[in-house]
Write a protein that holds these residues in place. Sequence first.
Motif, PDB file in Angstrom:
ATOM      1  N   MET A   1       0.839  -1.197   0.000  1.00 19.90           N
ATOM      2  CA  MET A   1       0.000   0.000   0.000  1.00 19.90           C
ATOM      3  C   MET A   1       0.872   1.245   0.000  1.00 19.90           C
ATOM      4  O   MET A   1       1.811   1.352   0.794  1.00 19.90           O
ATOM      5  CB  MET A   1      -0.907   0.004   1.228  1.00 19.90           C
ATOM      6  N   THR A   2       0.566   2.192  -0.880  1.00 20.01           N
ATOM      7  CA  THR A   2       1.328   3.424  -0.946  1.00 20.01           C
ATOM      8  C   THR A   2       0.924   4.339   0.199  1.00 20.01           C
ATOM      9  O   THR A   2      -0.259   4.590   0.427  1.00 20.01           O
ATOM     10  CB  THR A   2       1.070   4.133  -2.278  1.00 20.01           C
ATOM     11  N   ALA A   3       1.920   4.856   0.919  1.00 19.80           N
ATOM     12  CA  ALA A   3       1.641   5.724   2.057  1.00 19.80           C
ATOM     13  C   ALA A   3       1.144   7.088   1.588  1.00 19.80           C
ATOM     14  O   ALA A   3       1.519   7.579   0.525  1.00 19.80           O
ATOM     15  CB  ALA A   3       2.903   5.879   2.906  1.00 19.80           C
ATOM     16  N   ILE A   4       0.284   7.687   2.402  1.00 16.99           N
ATOM     17  CA  ILE A   4      -0.196   9.044   2.153  1.00 16.99           C
ATOM     18  C   ILE A   4       0.922  10.012   2.524  1.00 16.99           C
ATOM     19  O   ILE A   4       1.420   9.994   3.654  1.00 16.99           O
ATOM     20  CB  ILE A   4      -1.452   9.342   2.991  1.00 16.99           C
ATOM     21  N   ARG A   5       1.302  10.861   1.593  1.00 12.50           N
ATOM     22  CA  ARG A   5       2.379  11.813   1.830  1.00 12.50           C
ATOM     23  C   ARG A   5       1.781  13.083   2.443  1.00 12.50           C
ATOM     24  O   ARG A   5       0.901  13.712   1.853  1.00 12.50           O
ATOM     25  CB  ARG A   5       3.112  12.122   0.518  1.00 12.50           C
ATOM     26  N   LEU A   6       2.264  13.448   3.630  1.00 14.62           N
ATOM     27  CA  LEU A   6       1.661  14.532   4.406  1.00 14.62           C
ATOM     28  C   LEU A   6       2.668  15.636   4.692  1.00 14.62           C
ATOM     29  O   LEU A   6       3.801  15.372   5.107  1.00 14.62           O
ATOM     30  CB  LEU A   6       1.120  13.975   5.727  1.00 14.62           C
TER      31      LEU A   6
END
Length: 222
Positions: free
Chosen positions: A1-6
């Motif tokens: 799963m691709t992480a959400i970039r914050l």
Amino acid sequence: MTAIRLLLVDDDPLVRAGLSLMMGGAEDIEIVGEAADGGEVEALVDRTRPDVVLMDIRMPSVDGLTATRRLRAREDAPQVVVLTTFHADEHVLRALRAGAAGFVLKDTPPARIVEAVRRVAAGDPVLSPTVTRQLMAHVAGTAADDRRARARARIAVLGEREREVTVAVGRGLSNAEIAAALFMSVATVKTHVSRVLAKLVLNNRVQIALLAYDAGLLEDED
């Protein structure tokens, strides 16, 4: 799963540290940068390519409202969640009109802030219709009649089905709920939402809901 970039934006280093700590516990969220002022945001966005920006409203040089407006005017703009101390605040409403996908209070429980980031990354607003109405009613000024007339003129370009979808979005219904209520497929609902956004030159569903409120469509529905 691709992480959400914050990307975190707040002038208080303690707030940034707290946000970094709570977000660091989420395996699906990656903090790619921090900024202490809105004036730093665009350069950081260019460098880090975040999916979501968690943005303080009140900052000493360039505030979150200005930074949000600048970001949302760009192509492939990240989603913006506004951080605020007061839920009934004209600056919050202005940020939503500028394209923010919602707002969270700074004293919101950590799990709910994490969930807000996940939701906007998935394309869902983090603002209930009830909160929208309370916010707008609280900050409504003497220009309300002019705003309604302008909003109704904009809404006039919509077809009947698009108008129905606009009202449903304003009521806070999901695509699946709209499909069930209006007897259409989810794919058709998505098409109508996309057309409404294009015709009205809006960024997201929150702005559709605000315009529906401005135009009095939700009162008509009631």
